[in-house]
Write a protein that holds these residues in place. Structure first.
Motif, PDB file in Angstrom:
ATOM      1  N   ASN A 119       8.717  -0.375   4.268  1.00  0.00           N
ATOM      2  CA  ASN A 119       7.902  -0.180   3.070  1.00  0.00           C
ATOM      3  C   ASN A 119       8.758   0.257   1.886  1.00  0.00           C
ATOM      4  O   ASN A 119       8.552  -0.217   0.761  1.00  0.00           O
ATOM      5  N   MET A 137       0.411  -2.512   4.523  1.00  0.00           N
ATOM      6  CA  MET A 137      -0.499  -1.374   4.372  1.00  0.00           C
ATOM      7  C   MET A 137      -1.863  -1.649   4.996  1.00  0.00           C
ATOM      8  O   MET A 137      -2.780  -0.842   4.854  1.00  0.00           O
ATOM      9  N   VAL A 180      -1.781   1.840  -2.649  1.00  0.00           N
ATOM     10  CA  VAL A 180      -1.236   3.096  -2.121  1.00  0.00           C
ATOM     11  C   VAL A 180      -2.341   4.153  -1.994  1.00  0.00           C
ATOM     12  O   VAL A 180      -2.417   4.873  -0.998  1.00  0.00           O
ATOM     13  N   TYR A 196      -4.392   3.324   0.984  1.00  0.00           N
ATOM     14  CA  TYR A 196      -3.663   3.554   2.239  1.00  0.00           C
ATOM     15  C   TYR A 196      -3.645   5.033   2.607  1.00  0.00           C
ATOM     16  O   TYR A 196      -3.899   5.400   3.758  1.00  0.00           O
TER      17      TYR A 196
END
Lengths: 170, 106
Positions: A6, A47, B53, B56
């Protein structure tokens, strides 16, 4: 292992994003944008967002790149000498950006962004299809309206004036 | 929150800040309409990354995916219409410099 992957993908995304902005020619910028979209798609897969990753890869890395290449072909391209001359001037204009990025680097080194609040209890496990078609149904109406507006906009922008009374078209 | 999620949040936020800053600066400093559109695209990538993000680390990736799909649809339409505007502007002014658009009447 996935953490390192990542971080590598994030680094690649930043590099391709910077290359898109700083590319000497527009065509290289469009290709770098496609690469950035592909890297972002891989990140979305990592993700746990495969549907969004597929959309990003097919639409952004594919269709939008075609749009940009078409625009570059339809507008007057610079020759090599002009492009090189303008590239030097453009680099000078982007010197303050490098200072800003340096400030950001120092700031994030001493105060890295963190989040203190834990995720909410009972983490949601609904499928993306249920969220899209049930919870966010109004967003789909908005998307359809925006697509319709875009279609009309493109038709109006590329509309050609027809000659009156059967006069020959120049 | 796990250490991995915390680390990904930090790294992802830094990437978002760098991309967004670069994109906004490019949109302000560019003297080419196509480069302004490229800056807009990079800004959209930054926002997409931020939403991903956030989804997540909060465990709500399905909602984040739905929002990202919506953003991609809107982004495509904006770029298509903006490309048409750029092509027409270049046909009328024979230049891609946004400063020539200041001469437009209205």
């Amino acid at each position: 292992m996935s953490v390192y992957l990542n971080v590598l993908l994030l680094g690649l995304l930043v590099v391709t994003g910077l290359l898109t902005i700083m590319a000497p020619t527009l065509l290289l910028g469009a290709i770098s944008l496609a690469a950035a979209s592909a890297v972002l798609s891989a990140l979305l897969f990592q993700m746990g967002g495969p549907l969004a990753g597929v959309f990003e890869l097919s639409v952004c890395a594919g269709m939008i790149t075609v749009v940009f290449v078409s625009v570059i072909c339809l507008t007057r391209p610079l020759d090599d000498v002009e492009a090189r001359e303008r590239y030097r001037l453009r680099l000078l204009r982007f010197v303050p950006l490098s200072l800003l990025l340096l400030v950001v680097a120092v700031w994030t080194w001493y105060m890295p962004p963190t989040v203190d609040t834990p995720p909410p209890a009972g983490v949601a496990t609904e499928s993306v299809r249920i969220v899209l078609w049930d919870l966010r149904r109004l967003d789909l109406v908005g998307q359809v309206l925006i697509i319709l507006a875009g279609v009309f906009g493109v038709v109006v922008l590329f509309h050609e004036n027809r000659p009156q009374d059967g006069a020959p078209k120049p | 929150m796990s250490e991995e999620a915390q680390f990904l949040f930090s790294a992802g936020t830094i990437a978002v800040i760098v991309l967004a800053l670069t994109a906004v600066y490019a949109m302000v400093a560019s003297r080419n309409l196509v480069r302004i559109l490229l800056g807009l695209e990079i800004l959209t990538k930054a926002v997409t990354l931020l939403v991903a993000v956030a989804g997540y680390v909060s465990g709500r990736m399905a909602l984040a995916e739905a929002l990202i799909i919506t953003m991609i649809v809107v982004e495509v339409v904006i770029i298509a219409v903006a490309a048409g505007v750029v092509i027409n502007a270049q046909r009328h002014t024979r230049d891609l410099d946004p400063r020539t658009l200041a001469r437009l009447r209205g």
